[in-house]
Scaffold this active site. Structure first.
Site, PDB file in Angstrom:
ATOM      1  N   ILE A  12     -71.404  22.065 -28.386  1.00 41.26           N
ATOM      2  CA  ILE A  12     -71.373  21.395 -30.109  1.00 41.26           C
ATOM      3  C   ILE A  12     -71.293  20.264 -29.323  1.00 41.26           C
ATOM      4  O   ILE A  12     -71.517  19.074 -29.935  1.00 41.26           O
ATOM      5  CB  ILE A  12     -70.531  22.374 -30.970  1.00 41.26           C
ATOM      6  N   SER A  34     -62.114  17.119 -20.575  1.00 39.29           N
ATOM      7  CA  SER A  34     -62.925  18.613 -20.119  1.00 39.29           C
ATOM      8  C   SER A  34     -62.453  18.638 -19.310  1.00 39.29           C
ATOM      9  O   SER A  34     -61.869  17.871 -17.764  1.00 39.29           O
ATOM     10  CB  SER A  34     -64.144  18.563 -20.601  1.00 39.29           C
ATOM     11  N   LYS A  88     -64.699  22.623 -36.829  1.00 32.56           N
ATOM     12  CA  LYS A  88     -64.554  24.027 -37.680  1.00 32.56           C
ATOM     13  C   LYS A  88     -64.750  26.143 -36.972  1.00 32.56           C
ATOM     14  O   LYS A  88     -64.862  25.117 -36.211  1.00 32.56           O
ATOM     15  CB  LYS A  88     -65.692  24.431 -38.741  1.00 32.56           C
ATOM     16  N   ASP A 166     -67.048  33.456 -37.165  1.00 30.81           N
ATOM     17  CA  ASP A 166     -67.206  31.887 -36.959  1.00 30.81           C
ATOM     18  C   ASP A 166     -69.002  30.398 -37.366  1.00 30.81           C
ATOM     19  O   ASP A 166     -68.316  30.035 -38.162  1.00 30.81           O
ATOM     20  CB  ASP A 166     -66.922  31.419 -34.976  1.00 30.81           C
TER      21      ASP A 166
HETATM   22  P1  NAP Z   1     -67.824  26.232 -26.122  1.00 32.48           P
HETATM   23  O1  NAP Z   1     -68.849  25.189 -25.596  1.00 32.48           O
HETATM   24  O2  NAP Z   1     -67.346  27.733 -25.378  1.00 32.48           O
HETATM   25  O3  NAP Z   1     -66.257  25.176 -25.669  1.00 32.48           O
HETATM   26  C1  NAP Z   1     -66.367  23.480 -25.574  1.00 32.48           C
HETATM   27  C2  NAP Z   1     -65.308  23.669 -24.934  1.00 32.48           C
HETATM   28  O4  NAP Z   1     -64.157  23.359 -24.499  1.00 32.48           O
HETATM   29  C3  NAP Z   1     -65.703  23.844 -23.085  1.00 32.48           C
HETATM   30  O5  NAP Z   1     -67.193  23.032 -23.321  1.00 32.48           O
HETATM   31  C4  NAP Z   1     -64.411  23.660 -22.605  1.00 32.48           C
HETATM   32  O6  NAP Z   1     -64.502  22.617 -22.133  1.00 32.48           O
HETATM   33  C5  NAP Z   1     -63.446  23.684 -23.881  1.00 32.48           C
HETATM   34  N1  NAP Z   1     -62.877  24.345 -24.176  1.00 32.48           N
HETATM   35  C6  NAP Z   1     -63.023  26.131 -23.569  1.00 32.48           C
HETATM   36  N2  NAP Z   1     -61.938  27.009 -23.929  1.00 32.48           N
HETATM   37  C7  NAP Z   1     -60.660  26.346 -23.700  1.00 32.48           C
HETATM   38  C8  NAP Z   1     -59.218  26.812 -23.886  1.00 32.48           C
HETATM   39  N3  NAP Z   1     -58.523  28.298 -23.376  1.00 32.48           N
HETATM   40  N4  NAP Z   1     -58.509  25.220 -23.394  1.00 32.48           N
HETATM   41  C9  NAP Z   1     -58.759  23.638 -23.315  1.00 32.48           C
HETATM   42  N5  NAP Z   1     -60.192  23.721 -23.274  1.00 32.48           N
HETATM   43  C10 NAP Z   1     -61.232  24.591 -23.411  1.00 32.48           C
HETATM   44  O7  NAP Z   1     -67.980  25.922 -27.679  1.00 32.48           O
HETATM   45  P2  NAP Z   1     -68.662  25.077 -29.090  1.00 32.48           P
HETATM   46  O8  NAP Z   1     -69.599  26.727 -28.878  1.00 32.48           O
HETATM   47  O9  NAP Z   1     -68.783  24.147 -28.420  1.00 32.48           O
HETATM   48  O10 NAP Z   1     -68.099  25.541 -29.872  1.00 32.48           O
HETATM   49  C11 NAP Z   1     -66.598  24.661 -30.048  1.00 32.48           C
HETATM   50  C12 NAP Z   1     -66.485  24.508 -31.305  1.00 32.48           C
HETATM   51  O11 NAP Z   1     -67.808  24.237 -32.737  1.00 32.48           O
HETATM   52  C13 NAP Z   1     -65.564  25.909 -32.345  1.00 32.48           C
HETATM   53  O12 NAP Z   1     -64.706  25.717 -32.917  1.00 32.48           O
HETATM   54  C14 NAP Z   1     -67.262  26.125 -32.791  1.00 32.48           C
HETATM   55  O13 NAP Z   1     -67.165  26.780 -33.937  1.00 32.48           O
HETATM   56  C15 NAP Z   1     -67.811  24.401 -33.314  1.00 32.48           C
HETATM   57  N6  NAP Z   1     -68.686  25.083 -32.965  1.00 32.48           N
HETATM   58  C16 NAP Z   1     -69.853  25.343 -32.518  1.00 32.48           C
HETATM   59  C17 NAP Z   1     -71.474  25.262 -32.836  1.00 32.48           C
HETATM   60  C18 NAP Z   1     -72.533  26.220 -31.783  1.00 32.48           C
HETATM   61  O14 NAP Z   1     -73.365  26.084 -32.220  1.00 32.48           O
HETATM   62  N7  NAP Z   1     -71.791  26.864 -30.511  1.00 32.48           N
HETATM   63  C19 NAP Z   1     -71.754  24.944 -34.178  1.00 32.48           C
HETATM   64  C20 NAP Z   1     -71.241  24.286 -35.268  1.00 32.48           C
HETATM   65  C21 NAP Z   1     -69.612  23.972 -34.516  1.00 32.48           C
HETATM   66  P3  NAP Z   1     -63.956  22.562 -20.544  1.00 32.48           P
HETATM   67  O15 NAP Z   1     -63.647  23.748 -19.760  1.00 32.48           O
HETATM   68  O16 NAP Z   1     -64.974  21.431 -19.670  1.00 32.48           O
HETATM   69  O17 NAP Z   1     -62.696  22.602 -21.170  1.00 32.48           O
END
Ligand code: NAP
Length: 302
Positions: A12, A34, A88, A166
Site C-alpha cells: 500500500i 523499512s 486501516k 481486512d
Molecule cells: P505488506 O505489503 O505486507 O506490508 C507493508 C510493510 O510492512 C512490509 O513491506 C514490511 O516492510 C512491513 N512489515 C510487515 N510485517 C512487519 C513486521 N512484523 N514488523 C515490521 N514491519 C513489518 O502490507 P500492505 O498490503 O501494504 O498493508 C499494510 C496495511 O495497509 C494493512 O493494514 C492493510 O490493511 C492496509 N491496506 C492495504 C491495501 C492493499 O491493497 N494491500 C489497501 C489499503 C490498505 P519491511 O519488511 O520492508 O519492513
C-alpha cells in the site's frame, strides 16, 4: 512542505502513499523506515529508533505496516513528540488504539485513524442523502481475490491479521459512516481455512435488517457494493464507494482520490492541533470475531 516519514514500504505504501505524497503540495517525503523496502531518492532507515533520533526535522510519521506490528511504532513516535497517521484497520485490538489516543492527547500530538474507503467519491453524498431517510435495510457484497490484493502476505491469515475483515472493514467503515441509525451484530458465520487463524469468508447479520457477505476467494470481476433500501428509494454504492446511484441514477462517479483526501485531512488535523480517532468499524469486526460461528473450509495456500 511538511517533512514526513513513511514506515513499512510494502504494497500500500508503493501503490498509494508514495505517489500521493509526491503529488501533494503539503508533504515532502523526507525518510522511509523499512527492513527491505526503499523509495528512490529518499533517505532510508531500517531502524525506527535511529530515524527518530537522527531526524528531529520530521514531525509526522505515517505507518503503513500491518496492524499487529503497528502499535509499537505508533507508541514510540508519539513518545518522541511526532504526529501519527495510521493505515486501516488502526490496530490489532481496540484497547491498543484507545491507549494510543490517550498517549497522543497527553503528548499534544495528532493521531489520525484513517479509513480510506470513507474518502471514496460517493460516500459523503450518500451520507447526506440518507441523513433524513427511513432506512428499511442495507446489504454489503464485498468479494475480492486475496491473491491479487495481498499477494503472499501471510500476516493476513495470522492472528491479528483479521482475514477477510481486512478488506471487509473498508465496507464497514462506509456503512458506519452513512447509515443514519445505530445497528449492532446479531449473528456471524465465519469460514476459516483449515490451515489458517483468520476467516477467508463471512456472513454477518446486524440489527435494522443490515447484512453483509464478505469473501476473499472471488476471482475475475471484483465486487465492492453496498445497497441501502429506504422508504424513499434505493441507494447503491459501487466500486468501493466511488460510484453512487440513487434510484438507478448516477449521482457521483469517482476519480480514486481516497489517499490524497486522507493526506489533505492529516494536514488539516496537524494544522488545527486536532486528532481524529474512530474505531467504530473495528468494533463490528471484533464483535464478529467474538460472536461468530466457526466453520472450517478448504485449506488456503497463496
Ligand atoms: P505488506 O505489503 O505486507 O506490508 C507493508 C510493510 O510492512 C512490509 O513491506 C514490511 O516492510 C512491513 N512489515 C510487515 N510485517 C512487519 C513486521 N512484523 N514488523 C515490521 N514491519 C513489518 O502490507 P500492505 O498490503 O501494504 O498493508 C499494510 C496495511 O495497509 C494493512 O493494514 C492493510 O490493511 C492496509 N491496506 C492495504 C491495501 C492493499 O491493497 N494491500 C489497501 C489499503 C490498505 P519491511 O519488511 O520492508 O519492513
Amino acid at each position: 512542505m511538511t517533512p514526513i516519514c513513511l514506515v513499512g514500504i510494502g504494497k500500500i505504501a508503493v501503490d498509494q502513499h508514495v505517489p500521493t505524497i509526491a503529488g501533494s503540495d503539503d508533504w515532502n517525503l523526507a525518510a522511509t523506515v523499512s527492513r527491505a523496502g526503499t523509495v528512490d531518492g529518499v533517505p532510508s532507515y531500517t531502524d525506527f529508533d535511529q530515524m527518530l533520533v537522527e531526524r528531529p526535522d520530521i514531525s509526522v510519521i505515517s505507518l503503513c505496516l500491518p496492524p499487529v506490528p503497528r502499535y509499537d511504532y505508533a507508541a514510540k513516535a508519539i513518545a518522541a513528540g511526532r504526529h501519527v497517521m495510521l493505515e486501516k484497520p488502526p490496530g490489532a485490538t481496540l484497547a491498543e488504539v484507545d491507549a494510543l489516543a490517550t498517549m497522543a492527547q497527553a503528548a499534544g500530538v495528532t493521531l489520525y485513524t484513517t479509513w480510506h474507503s470513507r474518502m471514496a467519491k460517493g460516500v459523503a453524498p450518500a451520507k447526506a442523502w440518507l441523513a433524513d431517510k427511513e432506512v428499511t435495510g442495507a446489504h454489503i457484497n464485498w468479494k475480492e481475490d486475496v491473491r491479487r490484493w495481498h499477494p503472499g502476505q501471510e500476516w493476513v491469515f495470522a492472528p491479528g491479521g483479521m482475514g477477510v475483515f481486512d478488506p471487509g472493514s473498508n465496507a464497514i467503515s462506509i456503512i458506519t459512516e452513512i447509515l443514519p441509525m445505530p445497528f449492532h451484530l446479531r449473528t456471524a458465520d465465519l469460514k476459516f481455512p483449515a490451515n489458517r487463524d483468520t476467516p477467508i469468508a463471512a456472513q454477518l447479520q446486524w440489527t435494522e435488517n443490515v447484512s453483509g457477505d464478505f469473501d476473499w476467494r472471488q476471482e475475475g470481476p471484483q465486487s465492492w457494493d453496498i445497497t441501502v433500501e429506504t422508504t424513499a428509494g434505493t441507494l447503491n454504492l459501487h466500486d468501493g464507494g466511488d460510484r453512487l446511484m440513487i434510484e438507478g441514477k448516477e449521482i457521483a462517479a469517482g476519480d480514486n482520490r481516497e489517499y490524497p483526501a486522507l493526506y489533505d485531512r492529516m494536514a488539516e488535523l496537524v494544522k488545527n492541533g486536532a486528532s481524529e480517532v474512530d474505531v467504530s468499524p473495528m468494533i463490528h469486526v471484533a464483535d464478529a470475531l467474538t460472536l461468530g460461528k466457526r466453520i472450517i473450509v478448504d485449506p488456503f495456500h497463496f
